[in-house]
Design an enzyme around this catalytic site. Structure first.
Site, mmCIF file in Angstrom:
data_model
loop_
_atom_site.group_PDB
_atom_site.id
_atom_site.type_symbol
_atom_site.label_atom_id
_atom_site.label_comp_id
_atom_site.label_asym_id
_atom_site.label_seq_id
_atom_site.Cartn_x
_atom_site.Cartn_y
_atom_site.Cartn_z
ATOM 1 N N ARG A 375 0.824 -1.204 0.000
ATOM 2 C CA ARG A 375 0.000 0.000 0.000
ATOM 3 C C ARG A 375 0.859 1.254 0.000
ATOM 4 O O ARG A 375 0.418 2.314 -0.409
ATOM 5 C CB ARG A 375 -0.930 -0.007 1.218
ATOM 6 C CG ARG A 375 -1.959 1.108 1.196
ATOM 7 C CD ARG A 375 -3.076 0.886 2.188
ATOM 8 N NE ARG A 375 -2.571 0.695 3.541
ATOM 9 C CZ ARG A 375 -3.325 0.409 4.595
ATOM 10 N NH1 ARG A 375 -4.621 0.236 4.437
ATOM 11 N NH2 ARG A 375 -2.810 0.263 5.788
ATOM 12 N N LEU A 379 -0.385 2.320 -5.201
ATOM 13 C CA LEU A 379 -1.313 3.422 -5.463
ATOM 14 C C LEU A 379 -0.663 4.792 -5.298
ATOM 15 O O LEU A 379 -0.917 5.697 -6.107
ATOM 16 C CB LEU A 379 -2.544 3.289 -4.574
ATOM 17 C CG LEU A 379 -3.514 2.179 -4.998
ATOM 18 C CD1 LEU A 379 -4.623 2.026 -3.983
ATOM 19 C CD2 LEU A 379 -4.100 2.451 -6.376
ATOM 20 N N VAL A 497 -10.127 1.719 -3.433
ATOM 21 C CA VAL A 497 -9.505 0.404 -3.191
ATOM 22 C C VAL A 497 -8.406 0.474 -2.132
ATOM 23 O O VAL A 497 -7.940 1.541 -1.771
ATOM 24 C CB VAL A 497 -8.943 -0.185 -4.505
ATOM 25 C CG1 VAL A 497 -10.048 -0.352 -5.520
ATOM 26 C CG2 VAL A 497 -7.836 0.701 -5.073
ATOM 27 N N GLU A 498 -7.985 -0.703 -1.669
ATOM 28 C CA GLU A 498 -6.940 -0.870 -0.656
ATOM 29 C C GLU A 498 -7.223 -0.038 0.595
ATOM 30 O O GLU A 498 -6.345 0.600 1.161
ATOM 31 C CB GLU A 498 -5.550 -0.536 -1.231
ATOM 32 C CG GLU A 498 -5.053 -1.584 -2.198
ATOM 33 C CD GLU A 498 -3.585 -1.415 -2.542
ATOM 34 O OE1 GLU A 498 -2.880 -0.703 -1.812
ATOM 35 O OE2 GLU A 498 -3.152 -2.000 -3.537
ATOM 36 N N GLY A 499 -8.469 -0.047 1.030
ATOM 37 C CA GLY A 499 -8.899 0.746 2.175
ATOM 38 C C GLY A 499 -9.487 2.047 1.686
ATOM 39 O O GLY A 499 -8.764 2.938 1.258
#
Length: 815
Positions: A375, A379, A497-499
């Site tokens: 993460r 991103l 996405v990803e939290g």
């Protein structure tokens, strides 16, 4: 008068000792010296000495302090702070703290920041960027990907596999590239500046997925089987965590497995029967191996006494009977492969668990630790790359495009959003460099990864909106020459996405940061509920009194730095950045003090006060972003030409921090905000947003070829190739700037002021007047072709835009 002076001296001494954070014993000795001086001056009498000794001696006798003071405090603490669940505990303990802990502690060590190594590429990594990465960018026609094929072309897929794009994290002994986190970031930035599909396709296998998990936790057999195949592109991986019922709350996944015996390849083996229903899984439609997260149960106690083993991760080949790969999702016209995967009662051996049966139930820790790395890279890097390309492309367009007889970039209304894009491009690149430096030093920065994921994707989305506003119709009308529209459509995907960003800001950043970054809170929590080691009380005593001293110090620091506007605080440089460091010293102390007060007033309820938590997280986040910017300025040799970019980025971050702090004080628990405001801002808020003059300087850099502009867009795909609209436009910018003096020459020779258009006709007139050479005529003609290509938009035969035509064309190409 003597008594008053002595009292002032005592306050100043104790305040200085608190500011400097000396030990309790040192503070006691210093206080005793002042008391002795008072005795000598006949200011301090026997009663004062008795009071002093009654307070000082118990505090310095550890056995007495532990039993009389700390024991009841520990009992009270247990009543206020609920014991963490195992899932919360694993999330908190996963990963490491790094530079963010210094920022949280109220007294940042700037020398430590600047002593971190400068991020650099190895020769192999640079060659990869200059070779295969450059080549695959040439191969991609973004309009073809997004509008015609709804996928990357087959030759691009093969090129990615053949050249190790999916193996950047895999060690060389397994056939991978084993690149640094910094190199991975640079690759993704370059790809993202051209195509979000390309960046996503490369980013996911190198982020949270089977490769990462296998290298850290896999058995030797799993590593030797899968990693070479992943490195060669013989396997395409995906990782399935999210389900319809569990998105941001990933720990509540309903997917499950039951430990049981069953048939596998003709033999009865101990295995598990899995049922799952996952959504939004990138690469799922094309994956050959599925990383799967589920909750494992052992009702028959085949593995031990525990029935609920917890979240577990396994690797499932997608050709196993019962595995159902669903159709594709359609995420905002961004055509990366994404879709559902399902399975019902799918039996596989326990050896499919990543790490083998011993890792059953350890999946949550595995995921959180690996996610803290992935993460922090994928991103944020994609966001930074997109904004870097948008910054230079917008600068070029604003210099080429004219309205009201001026390049639009010279209009003040355009300069404002341009400055936001340029300043953020500089900051975001700085943040990715510092973050990947930490990862390459061996850190697993769970708090930092949450900070950079949220703030860089958020800034990216806002910058893309600004770029769209500047481009107008050029950004709205899709087609081969539109380099913004698809990125604008895809921006919310990164936010989600990803939290999801709302969750990340409201719960994760400060929820983890308050406990992990604070020098005492985690130790207090662990020792308060330690009933086994026999050291619980002693450890709690050390932590709680350390905490009291820490809070006292931050109160004094906040008061003094507010009173002096932090002008006497430490800064590593005396140039134009000095005040930035000093303001950050002040805000760091404010953050530490407010954190302690929030925890003291709210206790365990703080995690439910999400808006309080979010604003505290903002303070930590903006300090990190600003410090990364100053670190970049240092690492690049303190280039004074870049100062407008540095100043804009830091001033924007600190102004946002101040705004969050102001909101926090307005809403602080128990009505303490007014008192705290008087302590922290005795003369009002010290900071303003970046000025119009600074906006102008940043916008000018974006429009003018120079070394600062080159550094701003360093590493992106600027090649003037057939399908690279921004590369073509970069050449047009140079041609237009070279054409302007030639245009003026023709105007002067003709005795009339011509409009800056139809430059081919201007060239013909200049040649007829004898004031232009053949090469100058060719330059004007080329500039006109590029100018029109830059400002025109694409158009289509209506039949080309019908979905059935697009689908048929895609099928024909695939065939």
């Amino acid at each position: 008068m003597t008594t008053l002076l002595w009292i002032i001296a005592m306050i100043l001494v104790l305040g200085a000792l608190a500011y400097l954070r000396v030990s309790l014993l040192t503070a006691t000795i210093a206080a005793a010296v002042v008391m002795t001086a008072g005795w000598t001056l006949d200011v301090v009498g026997p009663i004062s000495w008795i009071i002093f000794l009654v307070i000082a001696l118990p505090l310095n006798i550890s056995a007495f302090r532990q039993n009389v003071i700390s024991r009841p405090l520990m009992k009270m603490y247990r009543g206020i702070m609920p014991e963490m669940s195992s899932t919360e505990k694993e999330a908190i303990e996963a990963g490491t703290t790094w530079w963010e802990a210094d920022l949280f502690a109220g007294n940042p060590n700037w020398k430590k920041l600047h002593n971190y190594p400068v991020a650099r590429l190895s020769a192999d990594e640079q060659a990869f960027l200059d070779g295969p990465v450059e080549e695959v960018c040439r191969m991609v026609n973004q309009h073809q990907v997004s509008h015609q094929l709804a996928d990357l072309p087959a030759e691009v897929w093969q090129y990615l596999k053949d050249h190790g794009f999916f193996a950047m994290i895999i060690k060389k002994k397994y056939g991978g590239l084993e690149y640094s986190a910094y190199a991975q970031s640079r690759v993704l930035q370059k790809l993202a500046g051209l195509s979000s599909e390309l960046a996503s396709t490369v980013g996911v296998p190198n982020s949270l997925g089977p490769g990462e998990l296998l290298q850290h936790y896999g058995t030797p057999e799993q590593q030797n089987h899968y990693l070479p195949r992943l490195a060669k592109g013989l396997e395409v991986p995906c990782f399935a965590l999210t389900s319809p019922e569990a998105g941001s709350d990933a720990g509540s996944i309903p997917d499950f497995g039951i430990v049981c015996k069953g048939q596998w390849e003709g033999e009865e083996v101990l295995g598990m029967r899995l049922t799952w229903n996952k959504r939004y899984i990138t690469l799922a439609p094309v994956a050959t191996v599925l990383g799967l997260a589920f909750k494992l149960r052992d009702p028959d106690h085949l593995l031990g006494d525990k029935e609920e083993l917890g979240i577990t991760c396994a690797l499932i080949p997608t050709d196993v009977e019962g595995v159902e790969t669903g159709r594709r999702h359609f995420p905002l016209n961004c055509m990366f492969q994404n879709g559902p995967t399902r399975g019902k009662d799918v039996f596989v051996p326990l050896s499919f668990i990543i790490g083998g049966p011993k890792m059953a139930g350890q999946g949550w820790r595995m995921l959180v630790e690996c996610l803290s790395v992935g993460r922090g890279i994928t991103l944020p890097s994609n966001s930074a790359g997109g904004v870097k390309t948008a910054a230079l492309a917008t600068g070029a367009y604003a210099r080429i495009r004219r309205q009201f007889k001026l390049p639009i970039g010279k209009l003040e209304g355009i300069e404002e959003p341009m400055a936001r894009i340029g300043g953020n491009a500089y900051l975001m690149d700085a943040v990715t460099s510092l973050t990947t430096t930490g990862i390459d030093l061996g850190e697993k920065p769970s708090v930092i990864s949450a900070i950079v994921k949220y703030h860089l994707t958020d800034r990216m989305q806002k910058c893309v909106i600004d770029a769209m506003d500047i481009h107008g119709g050029k950004g709205v009308c899709l087609g081969p020459n539109n380099y913004l529209g698809r990125g604008y459509q895809a921006a919310p995907i990164a936010i989600t996405v990803e939290g999801a960003n709302i969750l990340t800001r409201s719960m994760i950043i400060y929820g983890q940061g308050a406990i992990r970054c604070h020098p005492y809170v985690l130790a207090e929590m662990e020792s308060a509920f330690d009933t086994e080691s026999g050291q619980g009380l002693a450890n709690f005593d050390a932590a709680i009194f350390g905490h009291i001293g820490f809070a006292t110090s931050n109160f004094v620091r906040s008061f003094w730095l507010g009173l002096t506007s932090s002008r006497f605080s430490n800064a590593p440089y005396s140039d134009k950045t000095k005040r930035y460091y000093q303001h950050m010293n002040r805000f760091s102390a404010n953050l530490a003090l407010l954190s302690d007060l929030a925890m003291a007033t709210l206790g365990g309820n703080l995690k439910r006060k999400e808006r309080i938590s979010a604003r505290l997280g903002d303070l930590l986040s903006q300090l990190y972003l600003a410090s990364a910017t100053l670190k970049r300025y240092q690492d690049e040799g303190r280039q004074t030409d870049d100062l407008p970019l540095v100043q804009w980025a830091v001033e924007d971050a600190l102004y946002k921090l101040q705004a969050s702090l102001d909101d926090l004080l307005d809403n602080f628990p128990m009505g303490l905000g007014g008192v705290l405001r008087a302590i922290m801002f005795p003369f009002g808020r010290p900071l303003k947003r970046p000025s119009d003059v600074l906006d102008h300087k940043v916008a000018k850099i974006m429009q003018t070829p120079c070394e600062s502009r080159d550094r701003l867009g360093k590493g992106q795909f600027w090649t003037n190739s057939e399908h690279n609209a921004v590369g073509i436009q970069e050449q047009t910018l140079k041609d237009i700037l070279a054409a302007e003096p030639l245009f003026d020459k023709v105007c002067k020779a003709s005795g009339k002021r011509l409009p800056f258009m139809w430059l081919d006709k201007v060239a013909a007139e200049g040649k007829a007047l004898g004031v232009l050479s053949d090469s100058e005529v060719q330059l004007l003609e080329r500039a006109e072709i590029g100018r029109m290509k830059s400002i025109n938009v694409d158009d289509f035969d209506p039949a080309e835009l019908r979905p059935e035509v697009v689908a048929t064309t895609s099928q024909e190409r695939a065939a």
